[in-house]
Each structure stands twice: as C-alpha cells, then as structure tokens.
Design a protein around this motif. Structure first.
Motif, mmCIF file in Angstrom:
data_model
loop_
_atom_site.group_PDB
_atom_site.id
_atom_site.type_symbol
_atom_site.label_atom_id
_atom_site.label_comp_id
_atom_site.label_asym_id
_atom_site.label_seq_id
_atom_site.Cartn_x
_atom_site.Cartn_y
_atom_site.Cartn_z
ATOM 1 N N CYS A 1 0.836 -1.202 0.000
ATOM 2 C CA CYS A 1 0.000 0.000 0.000
ATOM 3 C C CYS A 1 0.874 1.256 0.000
ATOM 4 O O CYS A 1 1.959 1.278 0.583
ATOM 5 C CB CYS A 1 -0.923 0.003 1.215
ATOM 6 N N ASP A 2 0.376 2.301 -0.633
ATOM 7 C CA ASP A 2 1.103 3.564 -0.745
ATOM 8 C C ASP A 2 0.764 4.538 0.379
ATOM 9 O O ASP A 2 1.513 5.477 0.635
ATOM 10 C CB ASP A 2 0.764 4.265 -2.069
ATOM 11 N N ALA A 3 -0.386 4.365 1.004
ATOM 12 C CA ALA A 3 -0.825 5.236 2.096
ATOM 13 C C ALA A 3 -1.765 4.432 2.978
ATOM 14 O O ALA A 3 -2.511 3.572 2.483
ATOM 15 C CB ALA A 3 -1.527 6.478 1.565
ATOM 16 N N ILE A 4 -1.725 4.724 4.281
ATOM 17 C CA ILE A 4 -2.512 3.943 5.239
ATOM 18 C C ILE A 4 -3.368 4.876 6.083
ATOM 19 O O ILE A 4 -2.898 5.917 6.566
ATOM 20 C CB ILE A 4 -1.587 3.091 6.128
ATOM 21 N N ILE A 5 -4.633 4.489 6.262
ATOM 22 C CA ILE A 5 -5.582 5.244 7.076
ATOM 23 C C ILE A 5 -6.027 4.345 8.215
ATOM 24 O O ILE A 5 -6.524 3.238 7.988
ATOM 25 C CB ILE A 5 -6.799 5.680 6.245
ATOM 26 N N LEU A 6 -5.835 4.806 9.452
ATOM 27 C CA LEU A 6 -6.161 4.010 10.633
ATOM 28 C C LEU A 6 -7.208 4.723 11.480
ATOM 29 O O LEU A 6 -7.015 5.868 11.882
ATOM 30 C CB LEU A 6 -4.917 3.772 11.493
ATOM 31 N N GLU A 7 -8.307 4.048 11.755
ATOM 32 C CA GLU A 7 -9.332 4.580 12.655
ATOM 33 C C GLU A 7 -9.161 3.942 14.029
ATOM 34 O O GLU A 7 -9.062 2.716 14.142
ATOM 35 C CB GLU A 7 -10.738 4.272 12.121
ATOM 36 N N THR A 8 -9.134 4.756 15.067
ATOM 37 C CA THR A 8 -9.058 4.207 16.412
ATOM 38 C C THR A 8 -10.319 3.392 16.707
ATOM 39 O O THR A 8 -11.398 3.682 16.194
ATOM 40 C CB THR A 8 -8.935 5.309 17.476
#
Length: 431
Positions: A137-144
C-alpha cells in the motif's frame, strides 16, 4: 487456517478490559518483523462521531489520486473483511487467511513466553498492518477503535492526525465529561505531527488544543473554513459544499452533519499536499462524489438504516429525519450493545417513533430484546414490541409500517444495521 477460522479465533478471544499500555501491540508487530514507523504516509483518525466517514472519504480521494490505500476501520457491518480495505476493497479470503494465521501464531508464541493476553482489537490491528505491508500500500488510514491514548492503532507512528467531533461514548473507559474523553482522544498526538481538528464543543477542543501546544503540534481547525454555500439534497442523498474559490465538492453521503467531516477532509488534503502527496482537485471531486459507505443514513425502499449508537449520533439521525421526512410516521427497529445503553441514549431513541420493535443485535454483548423493550417502555410509554431475532423483528417492523403507512428506521447498533443489510440481500463488498 481458513479466513473464517482466523476470524473465529480472533472473536473467540474475550476482551479483558481497557489496556494499560501499547507494549503488547508493539511486541506483536516486532514479532511479525513490522516497524511501528512505516515507510508510507499514515493518517490516524480519532473522535466519537464522523471518524468512519472521514476515513472513507480520504480513502476514496487517495484512490482517485492514484494511491493504493490500506484502510482499517471498526467495527464492521456484515463481514470482518470490511475492517481491512486494500485499494478500497475489503480484504480477500486468501490474504486474510495467510496473514491472520501468522499473526495468531506469533501472538500465541508471545503469550506462552511472557504470560500475556492478546485482545481481538490488538490482533486485528496488527493483521491489518501486516496485510497492508504485503499488499504494498502507498498510504494507510487508521481509525481508532476506542479512545486514542491506549488504542492499539496508536502503536503505529502517524504522519497526520485527525480528530473528529467528540461526544459522550465509552464513558466507562474514557471518562464522564467531554474534557476527559477529549484527553483520551488527544493521546494520538505526536510531537510535531500535524493535526486537523474538526468542529466540536469548546470543552473538548480546549483540551486537545492544550495537548497540541505542549507537543508543538501544528493545528488546522476545519471550522476556520467558512463555506460560501452548503446545499443538502436529501432526495439524492448528496451534500454539496463550496468554500472560497478553492473547493466545490459534492459528497455521496446524506445529512448536513457531514459538512464538518467534509471540511476536515479538505483540510487534510491540503496538509497532505504540503507533505508532498500529489492530490489533484479532480481526485478530490471524483472521490467524494463516487464514495460508497453503507449504513450511514442509507435508504432501501422505505427502510432507513443508520449506525448511530450514541446520544450525538441519534440526535443527528433525528435531525435528518425531521428535515427530510418531517410529519411522516415511522416504526423504529432497534437493538443495542449493553455498554451503549444509557437513559439519555434511550430518550433519543424514543424520540424517533412511538412504535418500537426491539431485537438483540449481537449474541454476546447485545442487550436482550425483552430488557431493552422494558426500559424503553418505562422511559417513554410508547408501544414497544420485542422479537426473538433480527429477522422476526424486521418482519414485524415492516408489517407495522405497512399498517401505519410509515417508514422503518433501523438504528442503535452497527451490528443491527449489518444484520438488516444482510437480510435485505445488500452486498458488503460494495458491488
């Protein structure tokens, strides 16, 4: 192990309460040979309401900009796969099985060596990071998942933090005031790492801003961006926002409350551009316009489904209903997780309809339909029916709605909305 065996093994581990540190997540990542500082940009999103929609918008925009995203959200509507999205698509069985088997084996080894216990969310978080790594992956989005300071996702070092609106939720773990809850959410902040702060009550924002100042964190406040024009097209389920001469966007989500999330996303896009990401305006416009994010003010025929499960979320649902369908009768189908039930939440639920059908939304943590029905009836005096299953409850709610020439509102738990979507034959893969 198969994908389902991995999922079952994760769910079989009972949570033992609120974690006291991030060390277990960090140890498991090290065992999986994963660094907590990743080589691609990481966007960390915390908050009470709006963080899931914010993650979905960013994922869609970055995909349109040509980045292969990894997006980790929780909980899920219909399938565990939804929590881990690669390239905007839920993880497939093969990768889930392969990575999940290794994560579980690593966790069991550490448990034997150090006499520790891994909880489902810690395992899921490391599984997601490992899957994103393997998928390049080129970018990662993490939700708590809950809070921020001790959330397993906080073990990963971010490049941008976003905090959405703060409200009263998870009070047993996060505190009984907005300030206390905001303090836990502010735990995602890192020295010098930019923060986008959405609109929220001053009691909450003051705490977050004080923490940001102490850590020398540059802050962009989305409520500093005053829209020139906001149009809410409820019939086509779109929200359109114009800001200065820079942005003119249309978002494929319903409800005026999405405006503050849109502004936060636009702030985040500008920050990411400053960090060197190439995100053309066309990607922003196309990504928001074509977004698919089910279970949030989602209509199917005369059934309205919304995953609201706390006081603020239910107030937002009520505002949407009154604005869009004011004067029309409704039958409420609801079920709640035991830890979400408070008198204030029940009061907001009871305002949606005078005819209510209750169900148990989940086997282990869900409040029984009978108990929920009794509490709602005692509080409101409304007509409340309990059903033995979600399927029976949906059938009864639809029958009552037909008799009253009404719509059905489904709300109170994401698990309930997911179960109803499955019964209605709606795909969780976004097909």
């Amino acid at each position: 192990m198969t994908a389902q065996e991995v999922i079952d093994a994760i769910h079989a581990r009972q949570s033992t309460g609120f974690k006291s540190s991030l060390q277990l997540t960090q140890k498991l990542m090290a065992e999986m040979q994963l660094n907590t500082k990743l080589t691609v940009p990481v966007i960390h999103v915390a908050g009470t309401n709006g963080k899931g929609s914010t993650c979905a918008m960013l994922m869609s925009v970055l995909e349109k900009a040509g980045y292969r995203t990894g997006c980790y959200t929780s909980p899920f509507l219909q399938s565990y796969h939804e929590r881990i999205r690669i390239g905007g698509i839920p993880i497939d069985d093969e990768l889930l099985a392969s990575v999940g088997t290794r994560v579980l084996a690593a966790a069991e080894h550490l448990e034997q060596v150090y006499s520790v216990h891994y909880m489902p969310f810690e395992l899921g978080t490391v599984l997601a990071i490992a899957a994103f790594h393997e998928a390049h992956c080129d970018a990662i989005i993490l939700e708590t998942g809950m809070g921020g300071r001790l959330d397993a996702t906080t073990a990963i070092e971010p490049d941008l933090c976003i905090i959405t609106r703060i409200g009263m939720d998870h009070m047993d773990y996060l505190g009984n005031t907005l300030g206390a809850i905001a303090g836990e959410k502010a735990g995602i902040l890192c020295p010098g790492i930019p923060l986008v702060l959405n609109a929220m009550p001053k009691e909450a924002s003051d705490v977050i801003l004080a923490r940001a100042c102490a850590l020398n964190v540059p802050v962009q406040r989305s409520d500093d961006w005053i829209p020139r024009k906001v149009e809410v097209f409820e019939k086509s389920l779109r929200v359109c926002v114009s800001i200065r001469n820079d942005w003119d966007v249309s978002v494929n989500l319903a409800g005026k409350h999405q405006v503050e999330n849109i502004l936060g996303v636009l702030c985040a896009v500008e920050t990411l551009r400053d960090m060197g990401l190439r995100i053309p305006s066309s990607a922003v416009q196309d990504g928001l316009r074509e977004l698919h994010w089910p279970g949030r003010l989602e209509w199917h025929g005369n059934i309205l489904m919304d995953s609201a499960h706390n006081e603020d979320g239910l107030k937002t649902l009520a505002a949407y209903w009154n604005q869009t369908c004011g004067g029309k009768n409704a039958v409420l189908l609801t079920g709640m997780m035991t830890d979400k039930v408070t008198d204030k939440v029940l009061y907001e639920l009871s305002k949606l309809s005078e005819t209510i059908v209750t169900v148990c939304p989940a086997e282990h943590r869900g409040m029984s339909a009978e108990t929920l029905a009794t509490r709602l009836k005692d509080l409101s005096g409304h007509f409340v029916y309990s059903s033995s299953s979600v399927e029976e409850g949906l059938r009864l709610a639809c029958q009552l709605a037909d008799e009253q020439q009404a719509c059905v509102i489904v709300s109170g738990s994401m698990y309930l909305v997911g179960a109803v979507r499955t019964l209605l034959g709606l795909s969780w893969r976004g097909e």
